[in-house]
Design a protein around this motif. Sequence first.
Motif, PDB file in Angstrom:
ATOM      1  N   GLN A   1      35.075  60.689  47.327  1.00 16.43           N
ATOM      2  CA  GLN A   1      35.770  59.492  47.785  1.00 16.43           C
ATOM      3  C   GLN A   1      37.164  59.452  47.155  1.00 16.43           C
ATOM      4  OE1 GLN A   1      33.681  55.998  46.776  1.00 16.43           O
ATOM      5  NE2 GLN A   1      34.614  54.834  48.408  1.00 16.43           N
ATOM      6  N   ASN A   2      38.110  58.958  47.942  1.00 11.98           N
ATOM      7  CA  ASN A   2      39.498  58.860  47.483  1.00 11.98           C
ATOM      8  C   ASN A   2      39.587  57.713  46.468  1.00 11.98           C
ATOM      9  OD1 ASN A   2      42.224  58.804  47.172  1.00 11.98           O
ATOM     10  ND2 ASN A   2      42.700  58.482  49.326  1.00 11.98           N
ATOM     11  N   PRO A   3      40.098  57.982  45.257  1.00  8.13           N
ATOM     12  CA  PRO A   3      40.164  56.928  44.237  1.00  8.13           C
ATOM     13  C   PRO A   3      41.114  55.785  44.627  1.00  8.13           C
ATOM     14  CG  PRO A   3      41.089  58.975  43.389  1.00  8.13           C
ATOM     15  CD  PRO A   3      40.574  59.241  44.752  1.00  8.13           C
ATOM     16  N   LEU A   4      42.053  56.035  45.501  1.00  6.63           N
ATOM     17  CA  LEU A   4      42.977  54.978  45.908  1.00  6.63           C
ATOM     18  C   LEU A   4      42.287  53.934  46.785  1.00  6.63           C
ATOM     19  CD1 LEU A   4      46.201  57.032  46.733  1.00  6.63           C
ATOM     20  CD2 LEU A   4      45.732  55.680  44.712  1.00  6.63           C
ATOM     21  N   ASP A   5      41.218  54.343  47.414  1.00  8.64           N
ATOM     22  CA  ASP A   5      40.497  53.389  48.252  1.00  8.64           C
ATOM     23  C   ASP A   5      39.779  52.337  47.410  1.00  8.64           C
ATOM     24  OD1 ASP A   5      41.320  54.640  50.527  1.00  8.64           O
ATOM     25  OD2 ASP A   5      39.511  55.897  50.680  1.00  8.64           O
ATOM     26  N   GLN A   6      39.572  52.645  46.171  1.00  4.84           N
ATOM     27  CA  GLN A   6      38.881  51.709  45.293  1.00  4.84           C
ATOM     28  C   GLN A   6      39.802  50.625  44.736  1.00  4.84           C
ATOM     29  OE1 GLN A   6      37.123  54.128  42.275  1.00  4.84           O
ATOM     30  NE2 GLN A   6      35.667  55.070  43.687  1.00  4.84           N
ATOM     31  N   LEU A   7      41.122  50.778  44.915  1.00  5.28           N
ATOM     32  CA  LEU A   7      42.075  49.771  44.397  1.00  5.28           C
ATOM     33  C   LEU A   7      41.987  48.499  45.217  1.00  5.28           C
ATOM     34  CD1 LEU A   7      45.262  51.940  43.794  1.00  5.28           C
ATOM     35  CD2 LEU A   7      43.710  51.023  42.085  1.00  5.28           C
ATOM     36  N   LEU A   8      42.164  47.382  44.528  1.00  4.82           N
ATOM     37  CA  LEU A   8      42.187  46.084  45.196  1.00  4.82           C
ATOM     38  C   LEU A   8      43.576  45.864  45.803  1.00  4.82           C
ATOM     39  CD1 LEU A   8      40.327  44.005  42.484  1.00  4.82           C
ATOM     40  CD2 LEU A   8      39.420  44.826  44.664  1.00  4.82           C
ATOM     41  N   PRO A   9      43.652  45.008  46.830  1.00  2.00           N
ATOM     42  CA  PRO A   9      44.975  44.749  47.415  1.00  2.00           C
ATOM     43  C   PRO A   9      45.885  44.065  46.397  1.00  2.00           C
ATOM     44  CG  PRO A   9      43.282  43.421  48.500  1.00  2.00           C
ATOM     45  CD  PRO A   9      42.601  44.286  47.489  1.00  2.00           C
ATOM     46  N   ASN A  10      47.166  44.204  46.634  1.00  2.00           N
ATOM     47  CA  ASN A  10      48.157  43.597  45.720  1.00  2.00           C
ATOM     48  C   ASN A  10      47.947  42.087  45.651  1.00  2.00           C
ATOM     49  OD1 ASN A  10      49.365  46.026  45.223  1.00  2.00           O
ATOM     50  ND2 ASN A  10      50.994  45.749  46.713  1.00  2.00           N
ATOM     51  N   HIS A  11      48.057  41.582  44.444  1.00  7.98           N
ATOM     52  CA  HIS A  11      47.922  40.154  44.231  1.00  7.98           C
ATOM     53  C   HIS A  11      49.330  39.608  43.952  1.00  7.98           C
ATOM     54  CE1 HIS A  11      46.270  36.357  43.078  1.00  7.98           C
ATOM     55  NE2 HIS A  11      46.714  36.456  41.831  1.00  7.98           N
ATOM     56  N   LEU A  12      49.829  38.758  44.870  1.00 13.12           N
ATOM     57  CA  LEU A  12      51.174  38.212  44.717  1.00 13.12           C
ATOM     58  C   LEU A  12      51.148  37.047  43.738  1.00 13.12           C
ATOM     59  CD1 LEU A  12      52.327  38.227  48.440  1.00 13.12           C
ATOM     60  CD2 LEU A  12      52.884  39.868  46.647  1.00 13.12           C
ATOM     61  N   PRO A  13      52.228  36.913  42.947  1.00 12.21           N
ATOM     62  CA  PRO A  13      52.268  35.794  41.995  1.00 12.21           C
ATOM     63  C   PRO A  13      52.483  34.478  42.749  1.00 12.21           C
ATOM     64  CG  PRO A  13      54.308  37.036  41.918  1.00 12.21           C
ATOM     65  CD  PRO A  13      53.370  37.775  42.833  1.00 12.21           C
ATOM     66  N   ASP A  14      52.220  33.377  42.063  1.00  9.66           N
ATOM     67  CA  ASP A  14      52.460  32.068  42.653  1.00  9.66           C
ATOM     68  C   ASP A  14      53.963  31.890  42.895  1.00  9.66           C
ATOM     69  OD1 ASP A  14      49.792  31.395  42.527  1.00  9.66           O
ATOM     70  OD2 ASP A  14      49.961  30.541  40.507  1.00  9.66           O
ATOM     71  N   PRO A  15      54.336  31.135  43.923  1.00 10.09           N
ATOM     72  CA  PRO A  15      55.767  30.915  44.163  1.00 10.09           C
ATOM     73  C   PRO A  15      56.382  30.146  42.991  1.00 10.09           C
ATOM     74  CG  PRO A  15      54.420  29.669  45.739  1.00 10.09           C
ATOM     75  CD  PRO A  15      53.496  30.483  44.909  1.00 10.09           C
ATOM     76  N   VAL A  16      57.669  30.419  42.785  1.00  9.87           N
ATOM     77  CA  VAL A  16      58.387  29.786  41.676  1.00  9.87           C
ATOM     78  C   VAL A  16      58.594  28.307  42.006  1.00  9.87           C
ATOM     79  CG1 VAL A  16      60.520  29.790  40.344  1.00  9.87           C
ATOM     80  CG2 VAL A  16      59.525  31.947  41.106  1.00  9.87           C
ATOM     81  N   SER A  17      58.308  27.458  41.050  1.00  7.65           N
ATOM     82  CA  SER A  17      58.438  26.016  41.241  1.00  7.65           C
ATOM     83  C   SER A  17      59.870  25.579  40.936  1.00  7.65           C
ATOM     84  CB  SER A  17      57.459  25.308  40.307  1.00  7.65           C
ATOM     85  OG  SER A  17      57.696  23.933  40.309  1.00  7.65           O
ATOM     86  N   PHE A  18      60.293  24.515  41.633  1.00  7.99           N
ATOM     87  CA  PHE A  18      61.619  23.987  41.353  1.00  7.99           C
ATOM     88  C   PHE A  18      61.612  23.101  40.112  1.00  7.99           C
ATOM     89  CE2 PHE A  18      62.180  24.963  45.866  1.00  7.99           C
ATOM     90  CZ  PHE A  18      63.351  25.688  45.784  1.00  7.99           C
ATOM     91  N   TRP A  19      60.439  22.662  39.714  1.00  8.19           N
ATOM     92  CA  TRP A  19      60.368  21.798  38.545  1.00  8.19           C
ATOM     93  C   TRP A  19      59.341  22.341  37.589  1.00  8.19           C
ATOM     94  CZ3 TRP A  19      63.799  18.242  37.410  1.00  8.19           C
ATOM     95  CH2 TRP A  19      63.531  17.407  36.342  1.00  8.19           C
ATOM     96  N   PRO A  20      59.621  22.381  36.360  1.00 12.11           N
ATOM     97  CA  PRO A  20      60.830  22.009  35.633  1.00 12.11           C
ATOM     98  C   PRO A  20      61.875  23.106  35.740  1.00 12.11           C
ATOM     99  CG  PRO A  20      59.197  22.787  34.075  1.00 12.11           C
ATOM    100  CD  PRO A  20      58.559  22.796  35.441  1.00 12.11           C
ATOM    101  N   PRO A  21      63.136  22.708  35.743  1.00 11.25           N
ATOM    102  CA  PRO A  21      64.192  23.714  35.852  1.00 11.25           C
ATOM    103  C   PRO A  21      64.258  24.593  34.604  1.00 11.25           C
ATOM    104  CG  PRO A  21      65.102  21.480  35.909  1.00 11.25           C
ATOM    105  CD  PRO A  21      63.640  21.369  35.724  1.00 11.25           C
TER     106      PRO A  21
END
Length: 163
Positions: free
Chosen positions: A3-23
């Motif tokens: 089996q290809n080891p790359l197939d075992q990787l989980l999909p990319n997890h994107l970070p939470d969007p940047v909040s405007f507050w607190p600046p």
Amino acid sequence: MTQNPLDQLLPNHLPDPVSFWPPAPGWWISAIVIIAAITLITLLVVRTLRRNRYRRQARNQAHVIFNAFKQHQDALQFANDCNRLLKQTALHAYSDEQVAPLYGNPWLDFLSRKSGIREFSGKPGQALGEARFQQMPIANQKQEVDVDQLHKLTVSWIRKHHA
């Protein structure tokens, strides 16, 4: 088959969007600097307006005196009114001991020194000196006082004197 080891990787997890507050701290610092600058500029403008209020009032009074002259046509009265206005303005800007005892040529020299206007020693300015107290026929008084020049000279001194 392996089996290809790359197939075992989980999909990319994107970070939470940047909040405007607190600046970010940079925005806080910028806001404090901008508020301080606006406050400082406002205080300086208000202080300057208050400090020069007497000049505006004196210029307005000079125009009132000139308009009154147009009604009564008494050049000697106009010269006396201009002199009184200049004395009141000078008393507001300078100490009483420095201004109050002045009259005649010392008064004209004071007006010239404090404004840099040399016309006080000329014909229009002489109407504010001792010439006001000399006895002369009314017809000569009107010829001796150049009312337009005296009015311009009065307004110029009010605007230009160094307090």
